[in-house]
Design a protein around this motif. Structure first.
Motif, mmCIF file in Angstrom:
data_model
loop_
_atom_site.group_PDB
_atom_site.id
_atom_site.type_symbol
_atom_site.label_atom_id
_atom_site.label_comp_id
_atom_site.label_asym_id
_atom_site.label_seq_id
_atom_site.Cartn_x
_atom_site.Cartn_y
_atom_site.Cartn_z
ATOM 1 N N ILE A 1 56.029 31.707 27.519
ATOM 2 C CA ILE A 1 56.844 30.827 26.670
ATOM 3 C C ILE A 1 56.498 29.357 26.931
ATOM 4 O O ILE A 1 56.611 28.503 26.049
ATOM 5 N N VAL B 1 55.230 34.379 17.048
ATOM 6 C CA VAL B 1 54.575 34.652 18.337
ATOM 7 C C VAL B 1 55.639 34.937 19.400
ATOM 8 O O VAL B 1 56.610 34.200 19.533
ATOM 9 N N GLU B 2 55.416 36.019 20.155
ATOM 10 C CA GLU B 2 56.331 36.336 21.256
ATOM 11 C C GLU B 2 55.835 35.720 22.551
ATOM 12 O O GLU B 2 54.635 35.550 22.709
ATOM 13 N N PRO B 3 56.730 35.373 23.488
ATOM 14 C CA PRO B 3 58.178 35.618 23.471
ATOM 15 C C PRO B 3 59.007 34.523 22.787
ATOM 16 O O PRO B 3 60.218 34.662 22.691
ATOM 17 N N ILE B 4 58.362 33.473 22.267
ATOM 18 C CA ILE B 4 59.174 32.350 21.772
ATOM 19 C C ILE B 4 59.948 32.742 20.517
ATOM 20 O O ILE B 4 61.012 32.186 20.233
ATOM 21 N N VAL C 1 57.078 24.224 17.579
ATOM 22 C CA VAL C 1 57.765 25.425 18.074
ATOM 23 C C VAL C 1 58.324 26.221 16.888
ATOM 24 O O VAL C 1 58.279 27.458 16.874
ATOM 25 N N MET D 1 56.989 26.428 13.931
ATOM 26 C CA MET D 1 55.867 27.153 13.330
ATOM 27 C C MET D 1 55.575 28.439 14.116
ATOM 28 O O MET D 1 55.378 29.504 13.530
ATOM 29 N N LEU D 2 55.537 28.329 15.441
ATOM 30 C CA LEU D 2 55.233 29.505 16.262
ATOM 31 C C LEU D 2 56.344 30.550 16.191
ATOM 32 O O LEU D 2 56.083 31.746 16.132
ATOM 33 N N VAL E 1 57.245 31.027 11.650
ATOM 34 C CA VAL E 1 56.150 31.333 10.718
ATOM 35 C C VAL E 1 55.234 32.399 11.303
ATOM 36 O O VAL E 1 55.026 33.450 10.707
ATOM 37 N N LEU E 2 54.706 32.145 12.504
ATOM 38 C CA LEU E 2 53.779 33.117 13.086
ATOM 39 C C LEU E 2 54.510 34.240 13.821
ATOM 40 O O LEU E 2 53.992 35.333 13.947
ATOM 41 N N GLU F 1 53.324 28.575 25.083
ATOM 42 C CA GLU F 1 53.654 28.434 23.667
ATOM 43 C C GLU F 1 54.348 27.101 23.371
ATOM 44 O O GLU F 1 54.108 26.482 22.332
ATOM 45 N N ARG G 1 49.022 35.828 14.382
ATOM 46 C CA ARG G 1 49.829 35.966 15.591
ATOM 47 C C ARG G 1 49.123 36.837 16.610
ATOM 48 O O ARG G 1 48.980 36.474 17.773
ATOM 49 N N LEU H 1 65.896 28.134 24.190
ATOM 50 C CA LEU H 1 65.033 27.118 23.582
ATOM 51 C C LEU H 1 65.537 25.710 23.870
ATOM 52 O O LEU H 1 64.735 24.799 24.104
ATOM 53 N N ALA I 1 63.273 34.329 21.770
ATOM 54 C CA ALA I 1 64.095 33.577 22.723
ATOM 55 C C ALA I 1 65.440 33.232 22.067
ATOM 56 O O ALA I 1 65.517 33.082 20.846
#
Lengths: 200, 200
Positions: free
Chosen positions: A153, B174-177, B165, B167-168, B171-172, A156, A133, B185, B180
């Motif tokens: 976002i 990742v921000e900002p998603i 999405v 996965m991000l 799992v990972l 992403e 990440r 979303l 959210a």
């Protein structure tokens, strides 16, 4: 002291020094990235851990990003992606450029297999997930966001579109997307990526 | 056999017979699905393998899809998704409906964790990948394609957007998603899904 092997003249063959030092730096880097994440580990800290001068780490690998790519055998060089995407003549071509560069990576088994292996371990191992990440954010998402002024976002969401299609195509092998040509996929996905960028 | 069942706690006063038969059917089903894939295994074949009448398998699990969901502890019931999506009043609302039903599943850890576990084993195990591919195609992608007259590759592109999405986000992280809200979303993804459907 004077009896040290390196001081003896006429010793044939390669001196083991540099290769061993390089490997030692990479070992220490792997441990530090796992312990502290990508953000928490520094080039200086890696050097200290390996008992070498930071200048030597810089000499071998350039930046922290370079150490990470080598240490984790990360199969994608974000710089290469960024320069490809940044080379796009206009903002309207970003979607096509991103779709093409991702497909180029995924279509090459030598790069696809390690990416999937890393995704897989991120799914079970929180340390790997943290490393990935932070690395992906710092080395790829951040720069794209800044260079093009697109909301993070949105970047992403676009990357998510590409990762998900890769899962269906390469991991599950769902038809017809598994057998589509690269060009068909670019035509399918580029407008979606572009739309994410245009609205962000 | 009886000793087996009696060691299970918390089930007083139950005759072990049906439970054991049910478990035996599920064991045989798991083996057959792994060996022959989802398409290759039949309800009749599973019954034969378990040494029971097909009517009993039908009685316990309904269809082959029902056997699969139980045997693989598959955390998503495609029928539930299909009826939610089919309940959409107009074709223009398909994107929102699909985004909402997927997020509902992913936001529930009790369903998200096993889906991720299955995706993970599909990444290493070709048999699991084949089973998942055939099941998802037969139970979900096929029916959506038929019910709405959308090109299969378009449905897959939309599902790919949602998987990537996930996965991000999950799992990972990742921000900002990752942070959210569900509503953000839906607003981010529904237009993309709708676009895939409209052009398909």
């Amino acid at each position: 002291m004077a009896a040290d092997a390196s001081t003896r003249p006429g010793r044939p063959g390669r001196r083991p020094g540099p290769t061993e030092t390089r490997e030692k730096i990479l070992d220490c880097a792997r441990r530090l990235f796992a312990e502290k994440g990508y953000d928490g580990a520094s080039l200086r800290g890696i050097a200290r851990e390996a008992g070498v001068d930071p200048a030597l780490v810089h000499h071998f690998f350039g930046t922290k990003q370079g150490v990470f790519i080598e240490a984790m055998r990360f199969p994608i060089d974000p710089q290469a992606i960024l320069s490809r995407v940044a080379g796009t003549r206009s903002r309207d071509e970003l979607g096509v450029a991103l779709a093409e560069v991702f497909l180029e990576i995924w279509e090459d088994p030598a790069r696809r297999v390690p990416v999937l292996a890393m995704l897989r371990s991120a799914m079970t191992n929180e340390q790997v997930a943290t490393m990935m990440r932070q690395f992906v954010s710092a080395a790829l998402l951040g720069p794209v966001t800044e260079a093009f002024g697109i909301a993070p976002i949105r970047v992403e969401a676009a990357v998510g579109q590409l990762i998900g299609v890769a899962m269906l195509r390469y991991v599950l092998g769902v038809e017809p997307i598994a057998s589509a040509t690269r060009q068909e996929l670019v035509e399918l996905l580029a407008p979606t990526l572009q739309r994410h960028f245009d609205e962000g």
